[in-house]
Design an enzyme around this catalytic site. Sequence first.
Site, PDB file in Angstrom:
ATOM      1  N   LYS A 134       0.871  -1.178   0.000  1.00 24.03           N
ATOM      2  CA  LYS A 134       0.000   0.000   0.000  1.00 24.03           C
ATOM      3  C   LYS A 134       0.903   1.221   0.000  1.00 24.03           C
ATOM      4  CE  LYS A 134      -4.026   0.450   0.597  1.00 24.03           C
ATOM      5  NZ  LYS A 134      -5.048   0.579  -0.476  1.00 24.03           N
TER       6      LYS A 134
ATOM      7  N   HIS B   9     -10.078  -7.357  -4.176  1.00 25.94           N
ATOM      8  CA  HIS B   9      -9.800  -6.265  -3.251  1.00 25.94           C
ATOM      9  C   HIS B   9     -10.212  -6.651  -1.833  1.00 25.94           C
ATOM     10  CE1 HIS B   9     -11.453  -2.570  -1.204  1.00 25.94           C
ATOM     11  NE2 HIS B   9     -10.225  -2.179  -1.447  1.00 25.94           N
TER      12      HIS B   9
END
Lengths: 436, 436
Positions: free
Chosen positions: B198, B331
């Site tokens: 991330k 996701h």
Amino acid sequence: MKIADMIVTPVAIADAPLRNAPGIHEPYVNRLIVELVGEDGESGFGEAAYSTQMHEDLQRLRPEIIACDAATQQRLYEIVATHLDADPENRPDPVLKNFDLSPAKVKTALPRTFSPIEVAALDLTGRSLGLPVAELLGGRVRDTVPFSAYLFYKHAGGGGEGVDEREDVYGEAMTPEGVVAQAQQMIDRYGFKSIKLKAGVFPPDDEIAAIRALRVAFGPGVPLRIDPNTAWTVETSIRVGKELADDLEYFEDPTFGIGGMAAVRHGLLAEGVDIPNATNMCVTAFSHIPESVREDAVQVILGDHHYWGGLRATVELGRICSTFGIGMSMHSNSHLGVSLMAMTHLAAAIPNLTYDADTHYPWLDEGDEIIVGGKVAFHDGCVTVPTIPGLGFEIDRDALARGHERFQRIPYRDRDDAGHMRRTVDPAWERKLPRW
Amino acid sequence: MKIADMIVTPVAIADAPLRNAPGIHEPYVNRLIVELVGEDGESGFGEAAYSTQMHEDLQRLRPEIIACDAATQQRLYEIVATHLDADPENRPDPVLKNFDLSPAKVKTALPRTFSPIEVAALDLTGRSLGLPVAELLGGRVRDTVPFSAYLFYKHAGGGGEGVDEREDVYGEAMTPEGVVAQAQQMIDRYGFKSIKLKAGVFPPDDEIAAIRALRVAFGPGVPLRIDPNTAWTVETSIRVGKELADDLEYFEDPTFGIGGMAAVRHGLLAEGVDIPNATNMCVTAFSHIPESVREDAVQVILGDHHYWGGLRATVELGRICSTFGIGMSMHSNSHLGVSLMAMTHLAAAIPNLTYDADTHYPWLDEGDEIIVGGKVAFHDGCVTVPTIPGLGFEIDRDALARGHERFQRIPYRDRDDAGHMRRTVDPAWERKLPRW
């Protein structure tokens, strides 16, 4: 439910001398009935168009399907795929090799061969779980499924041969008046609210006249469709589209291929005519969709679980259609009640299947149905979606046996509309598409 | 199975101070647990991201859901749709109003609100029929589902507050070395075979360095992904893509919107760099797909049943992806075992879900899991697809109650990563996308 056996039974059903672009229906049409027997003795059923190739493939698949779980349909798909050793887009279609309206690659063996196995597996799963098939597909969004009147130009005769010859219920229909009479009869019996004319048989002006006669006879509220099975050039299609601009709900396969259909669509739009193109010929597999979307060739896809790869795949086709703003209707071939009920559960589970579905069911002779109770009832053109487990019928074992004996007795195997046209109507007949 | 009751329970779970483009995770993340009680007393469960709006909507839906049949999920969808009175594309997203990475219309209330009801209905149906959920979705095509290591830049701290403060298992990770150490720890515990970082937290060169450090540490065989959550301009994205041309499996949401993603894709291709774009931000609803296909903006869609409208809808998304040659991955947001098992059954039933799925599950503190037996086991980065009925777990009622008490005790409600960033790290923080 573990599958203890798979039984594939070819059956013949009488078929009337219905005309189409490539020729004429033979006196019988053959269907394959796939029965999956669960280890508890209960059975599930699927139905497919017959072909010698698919019959052989299904028989060879038997030992691989046995002992699988009917609930795991994607494993069954993998088994069929492995067996066919198929690039799903490249194996020639087993059903249409003689009918041949489409290029060889347009329809495919894998989804066709898997389809009756999947339907039977869903039927068996539903029966063993106590759940209707529509619920296995996500749940019904409607309790009845509307179908349309499927009209054909037709010679005299009811189908079947010799001692097996059938009553000619509908009579000859070779003129606009005959077509209107056929429609009236069919609507009186079934209550259909929309009408489709199988065209590509006579010169376009004659068929325009038939649509106009239907409009006059049934008034402005009845949706009309025409399907010449690619018998027309792009130019002819545009001309017919302009002439019937105010009369057509959709324009089914006037011309060949995604490119041709796109040219018709954009040609008509340029003339201010906005009739959606529909197809069961140029977009018949998932791999055809991107090009059609890119070209805006087709505005309505006529789904058919028999060649889209079963009921779940056709539900997924429904989502693709809603995503891309494509309408959805349903294609049909001559069929028995097994396929009718599969179509009914499927249509019940597709929210955007908003057009009345095609069905050849009115052409099925009562004596040939293989489900208990005889032919399925229609009310106001609709079939009620069953609420009992599975597809919602019991098989009439005697009728199934009679259908198989009939199959064994007759000389007809793979469909050959053009050959039968030469044998019975016009020795000089040639399949020619486009013809006009 | 008739639904006798619907119980909606918000729970809070501790969350570590994980950084992302808009800010930092708060000490807790809230989830909604939807329980559908069948008339036989058996229950099915679904899980969703918490929002006050969705909590209220779900509670208001209770009397309408009761007495429906869990097997007819499309009727449940219609009920939710009617209740929300929603144009599915126009109702602002209930979950992301503060998180706000995407334009208001990008995510929608209807599929989000329906999702936990659908998952619970499938779980209940599977339990009552004796069938795993994967089989209700068409059947598993794999017996284990691979997930990837989900790395975050992270401040020191384990999440939770006061007496509820948790052990800081992973420690701080604010440098490439810290990120590598985090990856090593996570891979040692879970066996993951691929890694996602991330990003969008530090200037791009720092994050390029982190990816390079991961490459050096784990060798050429480990797929790497980077996800800056649209923190970069098109130009920055292209520059980073060129720098990491040989290192990225896919390029997740480097920049904003379908147009931006298309510009990155075509810009990189013009430079000879062919890294597929992936997204869970610019294509998050079926209505976004046509434009993305037209622009070739996205080559991998990260499906998420929480906002695509449940498990069946995401299976249908899978068919769209395979039809249009789009890859598919999955996701994740911070979640409990209910969502992990839903994701696992879903991934098992999607043939073309060929990338390892994202999951935040390694960040879940063992003490917060609400399923019997504690956290789900991973082997070699994979979760085994259960073969027992439903989603394949039992709810730990005591743990669920503790989670709800925790929710009642804490001040946090709707997610607010930017606000928490201002409160705890940088009073001058502003959410700014793109930042570089």
